[in-house]
Design a protein around this motif. Structure first.
Motif, mmCIF file in Angstrom:
data_model
loop_
_atom_site.group_PDB
_atom_site.id
_atom_site.type_symbol
_atom_site.label_atom_id
_atom_site.label_comp_id
_atom_site.label_asym_id
_atom_site.label_seq_id
_atom_site.Cartn_x
_atom_site.Cartn_y
_atom_site.Cartn_z
ATOM 1 N N PRO A 166 0.809 -1.228 0.000
ATOM 2 C CA PRO A 166 0.000 0.000 0.000
ATOM 3 C C PRO A 166 0.845 1.283 0.000
ATOM 4 C CG PRO A 166 -0.971 -1.602 1.490
ATOM 5 C CD PRO A 166 0.322 -2.195 1.011
ATOM 6 N N PRO A 176 4.299 1.738 14.495
ATOM 7 C CA PRO A 176 5.506 2.155 13.761
ATOM 8 C C PRO A 176 5.226 2.552 12.309
ATOM 9 C CG PRO A 176 5.534 -0.213 14.212
ATOM 10 C CD PRO A 176 4.388 0.357 14.994
ATOM 11 N N ARG A 177 4.049 2.228 11.798
ATOM 12 C CA ARG A 177 3.746 2.589 10.402
ATOM 13 C C ARG A 177 3.320 4.043 10.253
ATOM 14 N NH1 ARG A 177 -0.414 -2.224 9.539
ATOM 15 N NH2 ARG A 177 -1.017 -1.288 11.531
ATOM 16 N N ASP A 178 3.081 4.718 11.371
ATOM 17 C CA ASP A 178 2.734 6.150 11.340
ATOM 18 C C ASP A 178 3.832 6.899 12.091
ATOM 19 O OD1 ASP A 178 1.804 8.714 11.675
ATOM 20 O OD2 ASP A 178 -0.087 8.150 12.630
ATOM 21 N N TYR A 190 -6.149 -3.650 2.371
ATOM 22 C CA TYR A 190 -5.542 -3.668 3.718
ATOM 23 C C TYR A 190 -6.434 -2.950 4.728
ATOM 24 C CZ TYR A 190 -4.121 1.266 3.654
ATOM 25 O OH TYR A 190 -4.122 2.628 3.641
ATOM 26 N N ARG A 249 -3.379 11.940 -5.622
ATOM 27 C CA ARG A 249 -3.219 10.538 -6.020
ATOM 28 C C ARG A 249 -4.456 9.979 -6.713
ATOM 29 N NH1 ARG A 249 -1.623 7.953 -0.637
ATOM 30 N NH2 ARG A 249 -0.870 10.062 -0.334
ATOM 31 N N TYR A 287 -13.873 1.225 -4.904
ATOM 32 C CA TYR A 287 -12.527 0.929 -4.389
ATOM 33 C C TYR A 287 -12.644 0.026 -3.154
ATOM 34 C CZ TYR A 287 -8.179 1.507 -1.789
ATOM 35 O OH TYR A 287 -7.038 1.273 -1.069
ATOM 36 N N ARG A 326 -2.671 7.010 12.335
ATOM 37 C CA ARG A 326 -3.458 7.403 11.159
ATOM 38 C C ARG A 326 -3.245 6.421 10.007
ATOM 39 N NH1 ARG A 326 -1.596 11.552 8.763
ATOM 40 N NH2 ARG A 326 0.317 11.720 9.955
ATOM 41 N N TYR A 327 -2.491 5.352 10.215
ATOM 42 C CA TYR A 327 -2.247 4.412 9.127
ATOM 43 C C TYR A 327 -3.575 3.826 8.655
ATOM 44 C CZ TYR A 327 -0.050 0.994 6.144
ATOM 45 O OH TYR A 327 0.335 0.279 5.042
ATOM 46 N N GLY A 328 -3.946 4.134 7.444
ATOM 47 C CA GLY A 328 -5.221 3.661 6.901
ATOM 48 C C GLY A 328 -6.322 4.699 6.946
ATOM 49 N N LEU A 329 -6.073 5.836 7.586
ATOM 50 C CA LEU A 329 -7.032 6.948 7.514
ATOM 51 C C LEU A 329 -6.703 7.738 6.247
ATOM 52 C CD1 LEU A 329 -9.178 8.941 8.681
ATOM 53 C CD2 LEU A 329 -7.279 10.113 9.833
ATOM 54 N N ILE A 330 -7.664 7.849 5.364
ATOM 55 C CA ILE A 330 -7.388 8.523 4.089
ATOM 56 C C ILE A 330 -7.290 10.023 4.342
ATOM 57 C CG2 ILE A 330 -8.216 8.897 1.730
ATOM 58 C CD1 ILE A 330 -9.509 6.108 1.914
ATOM 59 N N SER A 331 -6.112 10.555 4.079
ATOM 60 C CA SER A 331 -5.782 11.905 4.520
ATOM 61 C C SER A 331 -6.620 12.984 3.839
ATOM 62 C CB SER A 331 -4.308 12.190 4.217
ATOM 63 O OG SER A 331 -3.490 11.314 4.921
ATOM 64 N N ARG A 338 -4.955 3.608 -10.970
ATOM 65 C CA ARG A 338 -4.777 2.333 -10.271
ATOM 66 C C ARG A 338 -6.052 1.809 -9.618
ATOM 67 N NH1 ARG A 338 -0.954 5.737 -10.189
ATOM 68 N NH2 ARG A 338 -2.176 6.939 -8.716
ATOM 69 N N TYR A 339 -6.976 2.692 -9.279
ATOM 70 C CA TYR A 339 -8.194 2.261 -8.581
ATOM 71 C C TYR A 339 -9.220 3.382 -8.725
ATOM 72 C CZ TYR A 339 -5.592 5.151 -5.335
ATOM 73 O OH TYR A 339 -4.860 6.176 -4.803
ATOM 74 N N PRO A 359 2.742 7.428 -8.026
ATOM 75 C CA PRO A 359 1.423 6.959 -7.562
ATOM 76 C C PRO A 359 0.726 7.899 -6.574
ATOM 77 C CG PRO A 359 3.187 5.607 -6.626
ATOM 78 C CD PRO A 359 3.824 6.513 -7.638
ATOM 79 N N LYS A 360 1.432 8.807 -5.943
ATOM 80 C CA LYS A 360 0.777 9.706 -4.986
ATOM 81 C C LYS A 360 0.485 11.081 -5.577
ATOM 82 C CE LYS A 360 4.030 9.340 -1.780
ATOM 83 N NZ LYS A 360 4.987 8.387 -2.388
ATOM 84 N N GLY A 361 0.958 11.328 -6.784
ATOM 85 C CA GLY A 361 0.796 12.674 -7.347
ATOM 86 C C GLY A 361 1.790 13.658 -6.749
ATOM 87 N N PRO A 400 -4.729 4.860 -0.837
ATOM 88 C CA PRO A 400 -5.314 5.807 0.102
ATOM 89 C C PRO A 400 -5.118 5.347 1.548
ATOM 90 C CG PRO A 400 -6.865 5.305 -1.676
ATOM 91 C CD PRO A 400 -5.687 4.406 -1.864
ATOM 92 N N GLY A 401 -4.631 6.249 2.381
ATOM 93 C CA GLY A 401 -4.474 5.940 3.804
ATOM 94 C C GLY A 401 -3.106 5.428 4.208
ATOM 95 N N SER A 402 -2.285 5.047 3.224
ATOM 96 C CA SER A 402 -0.966 4.532 3.591
ATOM 97 C C SER A 402 -0.037 5.683 3.954
ATOM 98 C CB SER A 402 -0.379 3.720 2.438
ATOM 99 O OG SER A 402 -0.129 4.561 1.337
ATOM 100 N N LEU A 403 0.958 5.387 4.772
ATOM 101 C CA LEU A 403 1.871 6.427 5.256
ATOM 102 C C LEU A 403 3.320 5.971 5.101
ATOM 103 C CD1 LEU A 403 0.094 7.269 8.653
ATOM 104 C CD2 LEU A 403 -0.014 8.623 6.554
ATOM 105 N N PRO A 404 4.225 6.906 4.820
ATOM 106 C CA PRO A 404 5.636 6.542 4.684
ATOM 107 C C PRO A 404 6.343 6.477 6.040
ATOM 108 C CG PRO A 404 5.358 8.882 4.289
ATOM 109 C CD PRO A 404 3.982 8.333 4.590
ATOM 110 N N VAL A 405 7.326 5.613 6.138
ATOM 111 C CA VAL A 405 8.198 5.579 7.317
ATOM 112 C C VAL A 405 9.631 5.543 6.801
ATOM 113 C CG1 VAL A 405 8.890 4.266 9.349
ATOM 114 C CG2 VAL A 405 6.492 4.345 8.700
#
Lengths: 471, 472
Positions: A44, B223-225, B91, B310, B87, B188-193, B315-316, A92-94, A50-55
């Motif tokens: 993702p 750790p993903r946020d 995940y 995005r 969509y 916020r991982y999975g919250l559409i910003s 893609r979707y 992919p994120k624009g 949508p909703g994924s975040l970078p680390v």
């Protein structure tokens, strides 16, 4: 003193992909995708779902600091990521996560061999960013009916290294690229042989005019050719009384020309702003620890080779110009005469490898050690050694087998003596010519000896033997 | 409206499947349009599984509704936008993983303002949600579906998200409890910003205890946020009917012009109630409040203009007829986004543009710092701040939708909290003409315990939260 007759100024932006890291820069996807199907190393995050975040990948930050240090840059205490906003299907994120203010390192230099001696090329900055996906077209970009996108590359860690406009010729640009590639390979974070590992954008102006930015250069040779073309093009524009305009040009590698990208000429406003999903990164204190682990870099290794092995500076330079070659040489030199090893690795093996478009990986160090041992003990001739190297590269096997198969063992002195006597007997005309003072006549006698011994005689020995018998 | 504790007893006695089926039936018959997607099959399946396994976990068998901007694996997630119709995420958001692990059952995805841009749930591509107290009125927004579902008895608890008041506003308009936690407490991982630097996921419930129960499950480090903080807390244990010695600040700017008289009276009465229970009060000045709205909208729209880039149909989501990519991008976005979303993308793009960046975006960041300082100063003297959540009760559907500025202004009391990143809870504190009024209790960074305690004590000593709209 180099005159720089055309007033050429070249600055390069080099994208180095950290393809030796295990994972991508902002997610856990593996970087080992080169032999796998498209879009099989994605998640993702690198798909920008949508909703994924970078680390941030800590190893990528460490690698960036390594590069900064190796390029003599100042490494910052705090660094920050920004969003560069633009639309493109491979993004992919624009937006691309990159750096803007507060890049991880800046203000460095590297030295290269310039047109008139050593040249210091300034490094403006070296910053981190993410790689977009890869677009695949059917045929050429302008004729293809559709575009395929492979996101395996999306999110690979890149270091963008921006130079000052210090280079004055395409040759200097190429040497800069060679040196840069060599340095990052020494750092063990980059494999330059992988597809897309190093990409170059070149800025070039002549006679103080506007600069053109050439994109899509994927090799060192390509950079040199693109720049050579561009100098001619800009000179022609000036000769016709025109003005060189600031623009982006695309390098067509196949045709070796640059093409204006007019459709994309609209001035981009990337609307940079700090990436809200990544907090500012405090890296004070990292640099000293990383510096302590920095490997020996090419210039230092070159000097050590001269000192430690007593080889010429030219040989040391050639040997250290590629990390693999330097390692190979040192391995060989552990068990073989270092000076002979330098000659045979640099002057013979490297040429044979280049001719076959192979890297030094294709040759076993044990074989090189054996060949040098055979030479040193005068069991084979130099011609024989070259033959062994070529046979090993083309057919494989071992030096001992090849020597046996081809009968390359140097023949005994009395066989050469017999051959020399026979040659003298059978070539009376040549003997007469030699005695009349024609030095060259001796060569045909040596040739006759070689023929009789099927090349196994050492030419020098044959010559000495003949002189002795004629004297 | 049933509480989690009541449901637990019934699940124990009967089954989760029965409870879930009841709620599903209620949703099916409802005219509120609180849901975009009802995940009937998977909810019943999940309930049966939990029944067979024996109700392990703090939320075993409890149904929960999820705002449609939170990624749910296998369940359509649209952000109430045409552009994301169809969509189905591959995940789960962090909070969904946590809820599932606790045994909760996702019964559906709730309606909202498109991409959370709005305060009335009227900008949804799926039509407005109706307020259970008066179906001619809006439920508030942007998490209107989640609040209306709880108020209307269609879900015992739900999740929303709060960027500038999007949990507290609908909690206030629908007469339920809604919490906006400290920035960084919930992943916020999975919250559409919409505007990542401002927003947090937050729970709704019919009482403070339910909100704290959900909060305990979904809070915690991820750790993903990278903006997620690492601190342990048990929020339910903060629920004590005791505010003795608690210092309450009353920010004067929050009772300013435009505040409905009955709203002001109810909130002041509520403060008096807490004083009667042993709290002390003090008037507080927060002089930069008047700049908050402008700064908020510049920051939120700037971030949104980038976050929503995005959605290009590659893609979707929505895909229009294929052309070259430039044209296709434009067509997808022209057809897929509603007017309010387009307005905010345009304004945000403008605010970040070369030449305007410093004048708008940078200036807004400076004001944000000043607002934070207002809160820091205030919390040097008090434990919590109390103010109206919204300046007025729920307005009529269509009343403000054609006047975006007037809609923006309704967020005047909620946005400073997001700019400062502090926590705030909205609880029912009165009624006016049959419409609920909410007050917000604002706390220091990471001091959810204090605001939960104040809210709980107030609830224990009043009965506003027990009132229900007809038919719920």
């Amino acid at each position: 003193m180099y005159e720089n007759p055309d007033g050429v100024m070249i600055g390069l932006e080099v994208h180095v992909q950290l393809n030796k890291l295990k994972t991508k820069v902002f997610c856990g996807c593996s970087t080992d995708y080169h032999n796998d199907p498209p879009n099989s190393h994605v998640c993702p995050v690198c798909l920008g779902l949508p909703g994924s975040l970078p680390v941030i990948n800590r190893k990528a930050v460490e690698a960036a600091i390594k590069i900064g240090l190796a390029l003599n840059c100042k490494v910052e205490e705090h660094t920050q990521f920004y969003r560069k906003n633009y639309y493109y299907p491979d993004l992919p994120k624009g937006f691309q996560i990159t750096q803007y203010d507060f890049p991880i390192s800046s203000g460095g230099y590297i030295t290269i061999e310039g047109e008139d001696g050593e040249l210091k090329v300034g490094i403006t900055r070296a910053h981190m960013e993410e790689d977009p996906g890869r677009l695949v077209h059917e045929g050429t970009i302008d004729k293809s009916k559709y575009t395929l996108i492979d996101y395996n590359r999306s999110g690979m860690a890149l270091i963008e290294i921006v130079s000052d406009p210090d280079m004055r010729s395409p040759k200097e640009a190429r040497r800069y690229l060679d040196k840069l590639r060599n340095i990052v390979e020494y750092l063990d974070i980059f494999d330059g042989d992988l597809e897309g590992a190093l990409r170059v954008d070149a800025n070039i102006s002549i006679m103080g005019g506007q600069r053109a930015e050439i994109k899509n250069i994927s090799s060192h040779k390509g950079a040199e050719r693109a720049l050579l073309f561009e100098i001619v093009r800009q000179k022609n524009v000036l000769r016709r009384g025109g003005v060189v305009v600031q623009e982006t040009r695309h390098f067509d590698e196949a045709r070796e020309i640059t093409i204006s990208m007019r459709s994309k000429e609209e001035a981009h406003d990337y609307r940079y702003f700090p990436e809200p999903d990544l907090v500012p990164l405090k890296i004070s204190g990292w640099a000293p620890a990383i510096k302590a682990t920095l490997p020996e870099l090419p210039d230092a290794r070159r000097m050590r080779f001269v000192e430690q092995y007593g080889i010429t500076d030219d040989h040391a330079k050639a040997l250290t110009s590629e990390l693999k070659l330097a390692i190979f040489y040192e391995d060989v030199a552990k068990k073989a005469d270092p000076k002979m090893a330098a000659v045979w690795v640099c002057d013979v093996l490297k040429g044979e490898l280049n001719y076959r478009d192979l890297t030094v990986d294709a040759f076993k160090k044990e074989n090189m050690q054996k060949i040098i041992e055979l030479l040193a003990s005068k069991k084979i001739t130099e011609d024989g050694a070259v033959d062994i190297i070529r046979t090993l590269l083309d057919k494989g096997g071992s030096p001992d087998e090849i020597v046996k198969e081809k009968g390359l063992l140097k023949v005994e002195g009395d066989i050469v003596a017999t051959a020399a006597e026979e040659a003298i007997k059978e070539n009376q005309q040549a003997v007469a010519d030699f005695r009349a003072g024609k030095e060259k006549a001796l060569n045909s006698l040596v040739g006759a000896v070689m023929k009789k011994t099927k090349g196994r005689a050492d030419a020098r020995t044959a010559r000495e033997m003949l002189l002795e018998k004629l004297g | 409206m049933a509480t989690i504790n009541e449901l637990r007893e019934r699940i124990h006695a009967d089954s989760s499947e029965e409870i879930v089926a009841e709620y599903l039936e209620k949703i099916e018959k409802s005219k509120l349009n609180a849901f975009i997607t009802v995940s009937k099959e998977s909810a019943l399946l999940q309930a049966r599984e939990i029944d067979s396994k024996g109700h392990e976990g703090p939320l075993a068998g409890i149904p929960i509704a999820i705002k449609d901007n939170i990624s749910t694996k296998g369940i359509q997630t649209t952000c109430a936008s045409k552009i994301l119709t169809g969509y189905v995420p591959p995940y789960d958001a962090h909070v969904i993983e946590k809820l599932k692990a606790a045994g909760a059952i996702i019964i559906g995805k709730t309606n909202m303002d498109e991409f959370a841009m709005g305060s009335s749930t009227e900008t949804s591509f799926y039509g407005p949600t109706l307020n259970p107290w008066d179906t001619k009125r809006v439920p508030g927004g942007s998490s209107g579906g989640s609040a209306a579902a709880v108020a209307g008895g269609e879900a015992p608890v739900s999740l929303g998200s709060d960027t500038g008041g999007s949990v507290r506003c609908p909690a206030s308009f629908c007469g339920v409890v809604g919490l906006k936690p400290t920035y960084g407490v919930i992943s916020r991982y999975g919250l559409i910003s919409y505007a990542n630097s401002l927003e947090q996921i937050g729970p709704f419930g019919s009482c403070v205890r339910d909100v704290a129960t959900i909060f305990d499950v979904i809070a915690g480090h991820d750790p993903r946020d990278s903006t997620s903080v690492n601190r342990e807390a048990n929020y339910s244990s903060a629920l004590k009917n005791d505010v003795k010695g608690m210092k309450i600040g009353i920010p004067q700017e929050y009772f300013g012009e435009g505040t409905d008289k009955n709203v002001e009276r109810s909130v002041r009465d509520a403060i008096n109630t807490l004083e009667g229970l042993g709290a002390t009060t003090i008037d507080i000045k927060m002089p930069n409040t008047k700049y908050a709205l402008s700064a908020y909208y510049v920051i939120a729209m700037s971030e949104a203009s980038s976050n929503l880039a995005r959605f290009d149909g590659m893609r979707y989501g929505l895909r229009t007829e294929d052309s070259d990519w430039h044209t296709t991008f434009s067509q997808v976005r022209a057809a897929g986004f509603g007017d309010e979303v387009k307005r905010r993308i345009l304004l945000g793009t403008y605010a970040l543009s070369a030449g305007y960046h410093d004048k708008y975006y940078l200036k807004a960041l400076k004001i944000r710092t000043l607002i934070k300082q207002d809160f820091e100063r205030a919390f040097a003297d008090v434990d919590v701040l109390i103010a109206p959540t919204m300046p007025y009760p729920a307005f009529k559907i269509g009343e403000k939708i054609d006047d975006p500025i007037s809609l923006f202004l309704s967020d005047v009391d909620t946005v400073p909290v997001n700019l400062a990143g502090v926590p705030s809870i909205s609880v029912p504190c009165g009624f006016t003409n049959g419409l609920p009024i909410g007050m917000q209790i604002i706390g220091k960074h990471f001091d959810e315990a204090s605001i939960l305690r104040a809210a709980f004590a107030f609830e224990e000593n009043t009965d506003f939260h027990t009132r229900q709209p007809e038919g719920s």
